[in-house]
Design an enzyme around this catalytic site. Structure first.
Site: not given
Lengths: 425, 425
Positions: B410, B322-323, B124, B254, B415, B209, B232, B257, B356
């Protein structure tokens, strides 16, 4: 009796009919429980223990004495089995450990990726008939190998406040660091948000019923979760040389888990198909959980007669099964064609149960067709990566115009400025 | 003006106050759109293009001619920049490629893990001011390296039915295989369920978005998704020797943004703290997006004066940014102490913007503190692993009693039977 299909007569919906359902009533109950635990901490956990587990606890945490007592009460041969299984799991998962890397082939530039363990992990272990020591090993051992410092296990107590001995012993063998007596959505909430006794963790792993699964989905983002496991699945690809009683037993080993479990055989032999159909009827009544197995086989079970083993593999790739058995003489010849499957069992003498308990690969596997994009639980699930970048000022100066142009074209003049400002006089 | 704190006076909530919010109104709108696309396929996409993008399309798919025309219309220098960035991204991400492994050290036993690319991926790309060619490169190149066969990009068209030239050019440079003209929740629904024109994919990646993010969360499980990115974030650790105007520019890169973006400086120098505070006031008005940057800085920005760089690192590890920029003379000495961060920028001349666009590591990074457990987008996100197990009958016979005992304990006799049946006469 299990349904029998011919591949050329099947509709797409006969092959793939797994859709995830939400349950609004459960969502509301779980939301209330989470809010209660966030507001009331330990007291909420103690109250839920009384209400749901009928246990009046003095302490939410299992003591070292309780753990050691359980370990010492268990048949030493089973302790030995647990240790051998743990060692096999360790050998396999150690191969998954990733190293950091550094790229330093351009003057003045260092790039790299470092791998760091997740600090704290919560491990949910169900109670009742789904209280499986094998799950403790399969979840805790990869976390240990990844370097996770704190592994906090939660599991619902018995009415007398004790925990199942085999679970405590497995936790000790696996190296779980703390054990909390709490189950259900409340245990998940405690791990996600923390209480006086329960540390807030970074990730929650382990199987659970619909309340546990719903709680995990709700806290996802606050903490990480492993996956939301659907009902268990087995797909067996078998040629005409297979023993029908082995194939039937392998199908039933998943069918007995859950009425919603799915067992599918795809074969190029009509004779085998019919023999397995009959053999299932012989074996189902012999099982402790025969009623569950019968419902699973009759409602979701399927035998598909395909034109060839190659066509069987193509159908299997579309189904993307959790467990895939390839019961043919040379299974390694087929392995490369398998695109989508959680765990693959190669040959006529490798029942899926061997992987559930002992062989070493993980038994926490992608269900419901998610093997198209998901993987077995692994060491990767208990680490995270960080990238890093170092440039000298000289190195930056050689690319600065391009970076500034790129940022400006995206309308981000602040990004551009952060580069160009370093070259202004 | 940005707020200034002293570390010893801060409350926990001053440091960490990021909680994910749901929006019920958006949830309902998105649910309706998804149902519409599932029911009406291409026609629903065409209708939404009219309604939301004001575009009356003849075809939902961009033709090769459109793509080539866009590529040829763009400044060749910028094409060159795109190619250099792509090459840098390739060099870095190739180091992430994982090999299969096989363990064959015990007689009659083969264990292993194979890595397979995800077959089809949807990418996307947002429209409007968030239409970033850098995102096309950062998402498509790792998928290509992983071996993904089909990369289907979707992005909303301009009112005349065209797509932004730079996006088409970046898609061509990155090797995107198909380009669909559709945006919003409807594009996500089309990728998750398929329409006449849009193939159903296995995983959807890329930013968007709130409608796109909500749609991704809703289809998660049907398909995989990369992550739900929050606003961000940048955290700069700087000592007293840093140039305050560089630090301010980096914080603003940042802040511009998004009004919800967060820029934090932690320093051991009160003098630098105050100089950066003033310098921000100088630089904010110079930005194209100055209003956004000002809101971000005033509402979410923070300067923290710490006792030492070591304490700054401890606070940073709790924030898990994040950064993360480490603006000190010997940043590699600090690198080992960093536990939680998406991407780390080492030294005084490595502005976050370099990463970036150009350096090579991915710019799709974990936000909102999820760097505690999540990683930058990587080749790993476009592959999945399958484990495999082979035992000869002899090898199985040596462990069969232990596996049968484990399964029986078990309560899973099916099994147990699937193993023991192979040794019955």
């Amino acid at each position: 009796m299990i349904k029998l299909f011919y591949s050329n007569e099947m509709k797409e919906s006969d092959i793939l009919n797994r859709e995830i359902q939400n349950n609004d009533e459960v969502e509301d109950i779980v939301a209330d429980i989470i809010n209660d635990v966030r507001a009331n901490g330990d007291q909420a956990l103690l109250d839920y223990c009384k209400k749901f587990d009928h246990a009046d606890l003095d302490s939410l945490e299992a003591s070292q004495e309780e753990i050691d007592d359980a370990y010492n009460s268990i048949d030493p041969e089973f302790i030995q089995t647990l240790k051998m299984a743990r060692d096999n799991i360790e050998v396999f998962h150690r191969q998954q450990v990733r190293k950091n890397f550094v790229i330093n082939d351009k003057e003045g530039i260092v790039l790299g990726q470092k791998v760091t363990p997740i600090e704290k992990v919560g491990l949910y272990v169900p109670g009742g008939t789904a209280s499986y020591p094998s799950s403790v090993l399969m979840n805790a051992v990869p976390a240990k190998i990844a370097g996770v410092k704190e592994i906090v296990m939660t599991t619902p107590p018995n009415p007398d406040g004790s925990l199942p001995q085999a679970i405590l012993a497995a936790a000790k063998v696996a190296g779980v660091t703390r054990i909390i007596k709490s189950g259900g959505a409340q245990a998940v909430a405690a791990l996600a948000y923390g209480t006086e006794t329960v540390p807030k963790v970074d990730k929650i792993v382990g199987p659970g019923n619909i309340f546990v699964a719903t709680a995990k989905r709700r806290v996802y983002g606050i903490v990480d979760i492993d996956m939301i496991a659907g009902p268990s699945e087995i797909l067996v690809i078998a040629d005409g040389s297979c023993n029908p009683s082995y194939v039937a037993a392998d199908l039933l080993s998943q069918a007995e888990h859950d009425k919603l479990a799915t067992a599918v055989l795809i074969t190029d032999s009509k004779v085998l198909a019919e023999k397995v159909q009959q053999e299932l009827e012989v074996q189902i009544p012999q099982l402790l959980r025969s009623e569950i197995a019968r419902t699973s086989i009759e409602q979701n079970g399927k035998i598909i007669v395909a034109d060839s083993i190659q066509q069987a593999v193509e159908i299997s790739n579309r189904i993307a099964p959790e467990h895939l058995e390839i019961c043919v003489d040379d299974p390694f010849a087929v392995l490369n064609s398998i695109q989508n499957a959680g765990s693959i069992f190669l040959g006529k003498n490798v029942p899926e149960a061997l992987g559930d308990y002992f062989a070493g690969p993980n038994h926490t596997l992608p269900t419901s067709g998610t093997a198209r994009f998901s993987s077995p639980l692994s060491v990767d699930d208990f680490v995270k990566k960080s990238s890093f970048i170092y440039y000298t000022k000289d190195a930056l100066s050689q690319v600065q115009e391009r970076v500034v142009d790129f940022a400006t074209r995206e309308g981000l003049t602040g990004h551009a400025k952060s580069v160009s400002i370093r070259f202004e006089s």
